[in-house]
Motif scaffolding. Structure first.
Motif, mmCIF file in Angstrom:
data_model
loop_
_atom_site.group_PDB
_atom_site.id
_atom_site.type_symbol
_atom_site.label_atom_id
_atom_site.label_comp_id
_atom_site.label_asym_id
_atom_site.label_seq_id
_atom_site.Cartn_x
_atom_site.Cartn_y
_atom_site.Cartn_z
ATOM 1 N N ILE A 184 37.109 37.095 45.110
ATOM 2 C CA ILE A 184 37.333 37.089 43.671
ATOM 3 C C ILE A 184 37.842 38.442 43.196
ATOM 4 O O ILE A 184 38.632 38.537 42.265
ATOM 5 C CB ILE A 184 36.024 36.690 42.918
ATOM 6 C CG1 ILE A 184 36.307 36.492 41.430
ATOM 7 C CG2 ILE A 184 34.952 37.758 43.095
ATOM 8 C CD1 ILE A 184 37.168 35.289 41.145
ATOM 9 N N VAL A 185 37.394 39.519 43.865
ATOM 10 C CA VAL A 185 37.848 40.859 43.497
ATOM 11 C C VAL A 185 39.327 41.008 43.823
ATOM 12 O O VAL A 185 40.109 41.551 43.038
ATOM 13 C CB VAL A 185 37.022 41.921 44.243
ATOM 14 C CG1 VAL A 185 37.595 43.310 43.982
ATOM 15 C CG2 VAL A 185 35.568 41.863 43.798
ATOM 16 N N ALA A 212 44.852 41.236 41.972
ATOM 17 C CA ALA A 212 46.235 40.755 42.015
ATOM 18 C C ALA A 212 46.680 40.273 40.640
ATOM 19 O O ALA A 212 47.781 40.588 40.175
ATOM 20 C CB ALA A 212 46.356 39.634 43.035
ATOM 21 N N ALA A 213 45.781 39.537 39.984
ATOM 22 C CA ALA A 213 46.100 39.026 38.648
ATOM 23 C C ALA A 213 46.315 40.178 37.675
ATOM 24 O O ALA A 213 47.257 40.179 36.880
ATOM 25 C CB ALA A 213 44.974 38.119 38.165
ATOM 26 N N ALA A 214 45.460 41.187 37.767
ATOM 27 C CA ALA A 214 45.578 42.343 36.879
ATOM 28 C C ALA A 214 46.897 43.074 37.127
ATOM 29 O O ALA A 214 47.576 43.488 36.187
ATOM 30 C CB ALA A 214 44.400 43.290 37.098
ATOM 31 N N ALA A 215 47.272 43.199 38.415
ATOM 32 C CA ALA A 215 48.524 43.889 38.749
ATOM 33 C C ALA A 215 49.721 43.140 38.176
ATOM 34 O O ALA A 215 50.648 43.755 37.626
ATOM 35 C CB ALA A 215 48.648 44.009 40.261
ATOM 36 N N ILE A 216 49.673 41.806 38.285
ATOM 37 C CA ILE A 216 50.778 40.996 37.753
ATOM 38 C C ILE A 216 50.878 41.164 36.244
ATOM 39 O O ILE A 216 51.968 41.353 35.690
ATOM 40 C CB ILE A 216 50.577 39.514 38.124
ATOM 41 C CG1 ILE A 216 50.780 39.349 39.632
ATOM 42 C CG2 ILE A 216 51.551 38.625 37.348
ATOM 43 C CD1 ILE A 216 50.354 38.003 40.163
#
Lengths: 187, 165
Positions: free
Chosen positions: B47-48, B53-57
């Motif tokens: 989950i981390v 990855a989501a935050a980077a996108i």
């Protein structure tokens, strides 16, 4: 006879957390495991069933002991969990075909007219049902005195109750059970 | 009524078989094992990784949308690069490009114009490097030429006149 720690000390140790919790839990099982086992097996009449139920009981003890406030004695609290778990289990396990059932826990002695036509299995079942109708504390007293054959002084420590109160409680429990059984026999 | 008081005197309690202490020890261990929380380092938790990855996108998207001038500036800066440098770069890295990528970079309306366009003057790619590519056969020994033809299994009669010149 093994000397076990006092219940308050065990609970205190359990609430410390970490390795203390596991140490305390081992102490609980060492102190009360066999009593809970016999309490359950007297009803399930089978080791495998007893094993399953006892494991569920101990899981609940482990999960909830940190929230135990000491409103009742530790054994009374666990007795309640064991009784509920056993009855729930019996509700789910109606079918018992092909399962080895223990010998009845009671043997009938001659000389009581109401018991002449009874079998040991039947009277054992009636006794189990009668105990389950008792209030929790009274049932716990009866369990420890009648089935475990403990002295009042020992029960007093386990239940944090005076010996006089325990004698009265056991006397009332026996009366209620006798009434229940005879009432069932007469119907 | 008298019978009720004597009921327990007519019942004999049997013994319930109870396992020995090792059974209860094992039972306690089983329960503890089932309840102990498995501690997983934070960086090992999927989950981390997914969250990172989501935050980077999200950050990339936000940066791209919030700084359009920088992107425009970067494109405008390409105009300052001399054509010769661009062509030299393309010539050097031509193997790194594929047709699909190149076609994506060219606006569709310009493709036909590119295909029809004349070679750029002094284009190092389209202009033959006559001086560099011309081979001076005068310095090559005749035997070497014959060895080469034999090694390549070239039939000398298949070569046309132009190639021989």
């Amino acid at each position: 006879m093994t000397k076990h720690p006092e219940d308050d000390d065990i609970v205190h140790l359990f609430k410390k957390g970490g390795n203390h919790t596991n140490t305390a839990f081992n102490q609980i099982v060492a102190k009360y495991g066999d009593i809970l086992y016999r309490q359950i097996r007297a009803i399930t009449k089978n080791h495998e069933f007893t094993n399953d139920v006892l494991q569920n009981v101990l899981v609940k003890v482990y999960q909830n002991l940190a929230k135990f406030k000491g409103d009742s004695a530790l054994y009374t609290w666990m007795y309640r969990i064991a009784r509920n778990e056993t009855l729930n289990f019996l509700d789910k396990e109606k079918r018992r075909t092909g399962i080895d059932i223990d010998e009845p826990i009671l043997e009938i002695m001659l000389g009581h007219s109401s018991l002449d036509s009874m079998t040991s299995e039947k009277i054992s079942d009636l006794l189990t049902r009668a105990v389950n109708t008792l209030p929790e504390k009274q049932a716990a007293v009866f369990q420890l005195k009648y089935f475990e054959e403990l002295k009042y002084s020992e029960i007093s420590k386990k239940l944090n109750t005076s010996e006089g109160a325990l004698k009265a409680s056991f006397h009332h429990a026996k009366q209620k059970i006798e009434v229940f059984i005879l009432d069932q026999l007469n119907h | 009524m008298e019978e009720q008081k004597d009921l327990f005197d007519h019942l004999k309690l049997g013994k319930i078989d109870t396992p020995d202490a090792t059974y209860f020890d094992q039972l306690a261990k089983n329960v503890i094992a089932s309840q102990e929380v498995k501690v997983i380092p934070l960086y090992k938790k999927p989950i981390v990784w997914l969250s990172s990855a989501a935050a980077a996108i999200v950050i990339l998207v936000v940066v791209n949308y919030s700084a359009p001038e920088e992107s425009t500036d970067a494109l405008l800066a390409l105009n300052d690069i001399p054509t010769e440098d661009v062509l030299a770069y393309v010539d050097k890295h031509i193997e790194d490009f594929d047709v699909e990528m190149l076609s994506e970079m060219v606006p569709s309306e310009n493709i036909e114009a590119i295909q029809l366009s004349e070679p750029i003057e002094n284009n190092p790619i389209t202009t033959p490097k006559t001086e560099e590519t011309k081979i001076n056969f005068d310095n090559i020994d005749t035997e070497d030429i014959l060895d080469y033809i034999n090694s390549e299994e070239i039939d000398i009669y298949d070569l046309d006149e132009f190639e021989l010149l």
